[in-house]
Enzyme design. Sequence first.
Site, PDB file in Angstrom:
ATOM      1  N   LEU A 194       0.551  -1.504  -0.107  1.00 48.31           N
ATOM      2  CA  LEU A 194       0.106   0.057  -0.202  1.00 48.31           C
ATOM      3  C   LEU A 194       0.818   1.098   0.278  1.00 48.31           C
ATOM      4  O   LEU A 194       0.553   2.026  -0.608  1.00 48.31           O
ATOM      5  CB  LEU A 194      -1.085   0.111   1.149  1.00 48.31           C
TER       6      LEU A 194
ATOM      7  N   ASP B 200      10.943   3.084   4.822  1.00 48.27           N
ATOM      8  CA  ASP B 200      10.282   1.879   5.691  1.00 48.27           C
ATOM      9  C   ASP B 200      11.996   1.018   6.039  1.00 48.27           C
ATOM     10  O   ASP B 200      13.180   1.446   5.777  1.00 48.27           O
ATOM     11  CB  ASP B 200      10.137   0.883   4.516  1.00 48.27           C
TER      12      ASP B 200
ATOM     13  N   LEU C 263      10.587   1.224  13.286  1.00 51.37           N
ATOM     14  CA  LEU C 263      10.053   1.735  13.771  1.00 51.37           C
ATOM     15  C   LEU C 263       9.918   1.627  14.796  1.00 51.37           C
ATOM     16  O   LEU C 263       9.702   3.126  15.738  1.00 51.37           O
ATOM     17  CB  LEU C 263       8.437   0.503  13.507  1.00 51.37           C
TER      18      LEU C 263
ATOM     19  N   SER D 170      -7.149  -1.617  11.051  1.00 52.80           N
ATOM     20  CA  SER D 170      -7.459  -2.205  10.315  1.00 52.80           C
ATOM     21  C   SER D 170      -8.461  -3.001  10.627  1.00 52.80           C
ATOM     22  O   SER D 170      -9.215  -2.467  12.375  1.00 52.80           O
ATOM     23  CB  SER D 170      -6.427  -3.192  10.388  1.00 52.80           C
ATOM     24  N   ASN D 171      -9.480  -3.452  11.030  1.00 52.62           N
ATOM     25  CA  ASN D 171     -10.366  -4.696  10.001  1.00 52.62           C
ATOM     26  C   ASN D 171     -10.577  -5.290  11.732  1.00 52.62           C
ATOM     27  O   ASN D 171     -11.375  -5.846  12.300  1.00 52.62           O
ATOM     28  CB  ASN D 171     -11.620  -4.728   8.883  1.00 52.62           C
ATOM     29  N   HIS D 172      -9.359  -5.792  11.318  1.00 58.67           N
ATOM     30  CA  HIS D 172      -8.463  -7.086  12.368  1.00 58.67           C
ATOM     31  C   HIS D 172      -9.212  -6.490  14.289  1.00 58.67           C
ATOM     32  O   HIS D 172      -8.790  -7.603  14.696  1.00 58.67           O
ATOM     33  CB  HIS D 172      -7.631  -7.441  11.659  1.00 58.67           C
TER      34      HIS D 172
ATOM     35  N   TYR E  89      -2.304  -9.215  15.697  1.00 59.36           N
ATOM     36  CA  TYR E  89      -2.271  -8.105  14.732  1.00 59.36           C
ATOM     37  C   TYR E  89      -3.554  -6.800  14.870  1.00 59.36           C
ATOM     38  O   TYR E  89      -3.194  -5.645  14.846  1.00 59.36           O
ATOM     39  CB  TYR E  89      -2.212  -8.205  13.458  1.00 59.36           C
TER      40      TYR E  89
ATOM     41  N   ARG F 292     -16.398 -11.650   0.695  1.00 58.78           N
ATOM     42  CA  ARG F 292     -15.704 -11.157   1.456  1.00 58.78           C
ATOM     43  C   ARG F 292     -15.600  -9.614   1.144  1.00 58.78           C
ATOM     44  O   ARG F 292     -16.153  -8.681   1.899  1.00 58.78           O
ATOM     45  CB  ARG F 292     -14.921 -11.362   2.597  1.00 58.78           C
TER      46      ARG F 292
HETATM   47  C1  15L Z   1      -6.039  -6.655   6.584  1.00 60.17           C
HETATM   48  O1  15L Z   1      -5.498  -5.635   7.285  1.00 60.17           O
HETATM   49  C2  15L Z   1      -3.906  -7.335   6.117  1.00 60.17           C
HETATM   50  O2  15L Z   1      -3.197  -6.390   6.520  1.00 60.17           O
HETATM   51  C3  15L Z   1      -4.217  -7.473   4.386  1.00 60.17           C
HETATM   52  O3  15L Z   1      -3.381  -7.794   4.157  1.00 60.17           O
HETATM   53  C4  15L Z   1      -5.650  -7.941   4.265  1.00 60.17           C
HETATM   54  O4  15L Z   1      -5.848  -9.372   4.456  1.00 60.17           O
HETATM   55  C5  15L Z   1      -6.538  -7.507   4.619  1.00 60.17           C
HETATM   56  O5  15L Z   1      -6.566  -6.855   6.060  1.00 60.17           O
HETATM   57  C6  15L Z   1      -8.754  -7.968   4.587  1.00 60.17           C
HETATM   58  O6  15L Z   1      -8.789  -7.928   5.281  1.00 60.17           O
HETATM   59  O7  15L Z   1      -8.889  -8.831   3.710  1.00 60.17           O
END
Ligand code: 15L
Length: 287
Positions: free
Chosen positions: A21, A40, A59, A118-120, A147, A185
């Site tokens: 990204l 980076d 980082l 992130s959505n995670h 993560y 998804r």
């Molecule tokens: C993320 O946060 C990941 O970095 C990316 O690799 C995708 O897997 C994405 O989420 C996702 O949920 O599709």
Amino acid sequence: MDQTPALPPRPVLLTGASGRLGAVLAASLAEAGWTLRLTDRHPFPGPLPECASFEAAELDDRPAIVRLAEGCAAILHLGGIPNDRFPFEAIAAANLAGAYAIYEAARLAGARVVFASSNHAFGCHDRPTRAEDRLDATAAYRPDGLYGLSKLYGEQMGRLYWDKHGVETVAIRIGSCTPAPVDARMLSTWISPADLARLCIRAVLAPCTGWSVVWGTSANPASFWAGDDRARLDWAPQDSAEPWRGVLEHRRSADPVAERLQGGAFASDGHDGRLPRECCPVPPGPL
Ligand code: 15L
């Protein structure tokens, strides 16, 4: 009339610049005429965009991050470990200690942070079956791995630095940013690279954000998420995953946990398979 300047008043630091990204975003921002400092741990892939410099740094190397951010208007923080395939120690160094370095650097530079969340951080929520069950900005965190947990730590580091030091944050809860959606998804989670670039631009240029959160998805009718602070940024997505519905709606895994939870394969990785999660019955007799 829109009084927003088209360019940030000072350079912008982009971390994770050599990642998938980061490199795309560096190109879009350079094309918009921004002066960029890229960093980076890995070398930048290909020639540097115009008006961009690059310096390799870890980082969690706080002095290096502070120096890189000096004089910057904003830090676009995309750097970090992007999944659970790494040990805890690596995630802690890059994503936890790294977030601290970024926020200290932002405080000292008087810079805004645009944080690639992130959505995670929400991946253990069930996928909504009704529009009214979509998550809004106040939804409880339910990370689907270390993560995802590190992303909520980063969001809340931003909250802390806004409350105590007035450092502004836009936390973008990125769904799935790929050139095109590739499975069912992603009809819910996809964000086009162009929508993400426009969102990052607005997140840096918006006059005032405080601590804001935005779900990073295109205008997908099937989104898992609705309700956030995008109006403060004057941003709205222009793309949508919906045109891919015909080819993707049956492209599902055979994994019931991945199909039930928002985080998909991230959420099912290492999951014991028992869903819905229920409390143990209260044992009979005196406690
Ligand atoms: C993320 O946060 C990941 O970095 C990316 O690799 C995708 O897997 C994405 O989420 C996702 O949920 O599709």
